[in-house]
Design a protein around this motif. Structure first.
Motif, PDB file in Angstrom:
ATOM      1  N   SER A   1       0.862  -1.186   0.000  1.00  0.00           N
ATOM      2  CA  SER A   1       0.000   0.000   0.000  1.00  0.00           C
ATOM      3  C   SER A   1       0.895   1.232   0.000  1.00  0.00           C
ATOM      4  O   SER A   1       2.085   1.138   0.350  1.00  0.00           O
ATOM      5  N   VAL A   2       0.317   2.366  -0.375  1.00  0.00           N
ATOM      6  CA  VAL A   2       1.083   3.621  -0.338  1.00  0.00           C
ATOM      7  C   VAL A   2       1.618   3.861   1.078  1.00  0.00           C
ATOM      8  O   VAL A   2       2.745   4.343   1.258  1.00  0.00           O
ATOM      9  N   ALA A   3       0.833   3.496   2.093  1.00  0.00           N
ATOM     10  CA  ALA A   3       1.253   3.697   3.494  1.00  0.00           C
ATOM     11  C   ALA A   3       2.555   2.956   3.815  1.00  0.00           C
ATOM     12  O   ALA A   3       3.331   3.387   4.680  1.00  0.00           O
ATOM     13  N   ASP A   4       2.818   1.849   3.097  1.00  0.00           N
ATOM     14  CA  ASP A   4       4.038   1.060   3.325  1.00  0.00           C
ATOM     15  C   ASP A   4       5.305   1.749   2.822  1.00  0.00           C
ATOM     16  O   ASP A   4       6.413   1.246   3.027  1.00  0.00           O
TER      17      ASP A   4
ATOM     18  N   LYS B   1       6.521   4.344   3.979  1.00  0.00           N
ATOM     19  CA  LYS B   1       7.186   5.005   5.115  1.00  0.00           C
ATOM     20  C   LYS B   1       8.564   4.389   5.360  1.00  0.00           C
ATOM     21  O   LYS B   1       8.692   3.172   5.484  1.00  0.00           O
TER      22      LYS B   1
ATOM     23  N   VAL C   1      -0.478  12.198  -3.519  1.00  0.00           N
ATOM     24  CA  VAL C   1      -0.763  10.795  -3.184  1.00  0.00           C
ATOM     25  C   VAL C   1      -0.207  10.458  -1.796  1.00  0.00           C
ATOM     26  O   VAL C   1      -0.910   9.874  -0.956  1.00  0.00           O
TER      27      VAL C   1
ATOM     28  N   ALA D   1      -2.329  11.987   0.943  1.00  0.00           N
ATOM     29  CA  ALA D   1      -3.628  11.326   1.114  1.00  0.00           C
ATOM     30  C   ALA D   1      -3.528  10.135   2.065  1.00  0.00           C
ATOM     31  O   ALA D   1      -4.479   9.787   2.756  1.00  0.00           O
ATOM     32  N   TYR D   2      -2.347   9.503   2.078  1.00  0.00           N
ATOM     33  CA  TYR D   2      -2.128   8.339   2.949  1.00  0.00           C
ATOM     34  C   TYR D   2      -1.367   8.728   4.220  1.00  0.00           C
ATOM     35  O   TYR D   2      -0.778   7.881   4.887  1.00  0.00           O
ATOM     36  N   GLY D   3      -1.367  10.028   4.522  1.00  0.00           N
ATOM     37  CA  GLY D   3      -0.776  10.490   5.779  1.00  0.00           C
ATOM     38  C   GLY D   3       0.735  10.577   5.793  1.00  0.00           C
ATOM     39  O   GLY D   3       1.356  10.596   6.862  1.00  0.00           O
TER      40      GLY D   3
ATOM     41  N   ILE E   1      -3.433   2.279  -5.729  1.00  0.00           N
ATOM     42  CA  ILE E   1      -3.814   3.570  -5.139  1.00  0.00           C
ATOM     43  C   ILE E   1      -5.336   3.557  -5.113  1.00  0.00           C
ATOM     44  O   ILE E   1      -5.997   3.832  -6.111  1.00  0.00           O
TER      45      ILE E   1
ATOM     46  N   GLU F   1      -8.779   6.820   0.837  1.00  0.00           N
ATOM     47  CA  GLU F   1      -7.778   7.858   0.578  1.00  0.00           C
ATOM     48  C   GLU F   1      -7.854   8.320  -0.879  1.00  0.00           C
ATOM     49  O   GLU F   1      -7.816   9.521  -1.178  1.00  0.00           O
ATOM     50  N   ALA F   2      -7.975   7.348  -1.788  1.00  0.00           N
ATOM     51  CA  ALA F   2      -8.074   7.678  -3.216  1.00  0.00           C
ATOM     52  C   ALA F   2      -9.390   8.393  -3.502  1.00  0.00           C
ATOM     53  O   ALA F   2      -9.424   9.360  -4.278  1.00  0.00           O
TER      54      ALA F   2
END
Length: 315
Positions: A127-130, A132, A152, A155-157, A210, A214-215
């Motif tokens: 995921s986009v969150a990964d 980090k 983008v 949107a995922y923090g 994505i 969030e999207a």
């Protein structure tokens, strides 16, 4: 110009250019061949095109260069990503602090340019969150991709400081990914794109979806984004991947005459042009009358708008 006026052509020659240049992109990209197909279709020759018009596709540095050329009067029209066109018209994003290009108008939305988030297969990015803490290339400053990548991430923090950001063009980023020096990179463009296909075959990749709330929030906030899906096996070993896209758009200036743009738009969507687009390029089939009035981040040119209302695709 006198010769054209004397020839009694079908639009007001006094106001309209005999030459209609379309700024495209590099000769190796998609904009240039598509621009050539459209220029050929709208040029008045024999019984086709807009009588008295000579249209040409001109190679350029892409969206920003084309908008600048339209604004400066060295091009009558050009191709741009829908996000870049929106930022130019509103004076935001890439155009923050540079003033608004208020005269920018849309002739047609052409085809989707998909946001690819390409990851190394073994990087564990689902995921986009990964992203980090990962090494991620978000493209060079001044590119449209970097602005989209930041939207983008946000949107995922995530912000740029949450990742180990690199600023590389997609080509070098792909090589670094293959060598293990990068975990992921952003790329905006139509699929399939050759460099990613080659990477998928030689090294194996995953495409990061994505999607999710969030999207959805991004889509409601930024009208230049649309939902998109990269079909299974577009890239070797990669399943169907939901993502978002911006659109390739054909833009012009409000200064161009309504009759001229109306005539150009009408020819753009006739049967002869349809056949040329279908036969001429893989992306040609995706250029449809229904899609022409989607991703409207900037106003339609009144001449184009008149045609779309007559054609019934715009209320």
């Amino acid at each position: 110009m006198i010769g054209l006026a004397a020839a009694g052509i079908g639009f007001a020659a006094a106001q309209s250019p005999a030459f209609f240049r379309i700024g495209t992109g590099g000769t190796a990209g998609t904009y240039y061949p598509i621009g050539g197909l459209i220029a050929n279709a709208i040029s008045g020759a024999g019984d086709k095109g807009v009588q008295g018009l000579v249209a040409t596709a001109v190679a350029s540095n892409g969206s920003v260069a084309n908008i600048n050329a339209i604004q400066g009067g060295s091009m009558e029209s050009g191709f741009s990503q829908s996000d870049v066109a929106y930022w130019a018209h509103s004076g935001t994003g890439l155009y923050e602090g540079k003033g608004k290009v208020e005269d920018l108008r849309l002739i047609a939305t052409l085809y989707p340019e998909t946001i690819h988030l390409v990851a190394r297969k073994d990087a564990g990015i689902k995921s986009v969150a990964d992203l980090k803490g990962k090494r991620v290339s978000i493209d060079e400053p001044g590119s449209g991709t970097i602005v989209d990548a930041r939207i983008v991430l946000a949107a995922y923090g995530l912000s740029e400081s949450d990742i180990k950001a690199e600023h590389m063009k997609p080509g070098p980023a792909g090589e670094r990914l293959r060598d293990g020096g990068l975990d992921a990179y952003f790329f905006v463009g139509g699929y399939p794109t050759g460099a990613i296909s080659e990477l998928a075959t030689s090294a194996g990749i995953s495409l990061v979806p994505i999607t999710g709330p969030e999207a959805d929030k991004m889509l409601s906030e930024y009208k230049f984004f649309s939902k998109d899906t990269v079909p299974a096996d577009t890239y070797q070993g990669v399943g169907e991947t939901p993502t978002i896209s911006v659109a390739a758009q054909w833009v012009t200036s409000a200064k161009q005459s309504d009759d001229l743009v109306y005539n150009i738009t009408k020819v753009m969507w006739n049967d002869a042009t349809r056949a040329a687009l279908d036969a001429g390029h893989a992306k040609g089939k995706m250029i449809t009358l229904q899609n022409a009035v989607t991703s409207l981040g900037i106003p339609l040119h009144p001449g184009a708008e008149r045609f779309y209302k007559e054609a019934g695709v715009l209320k």
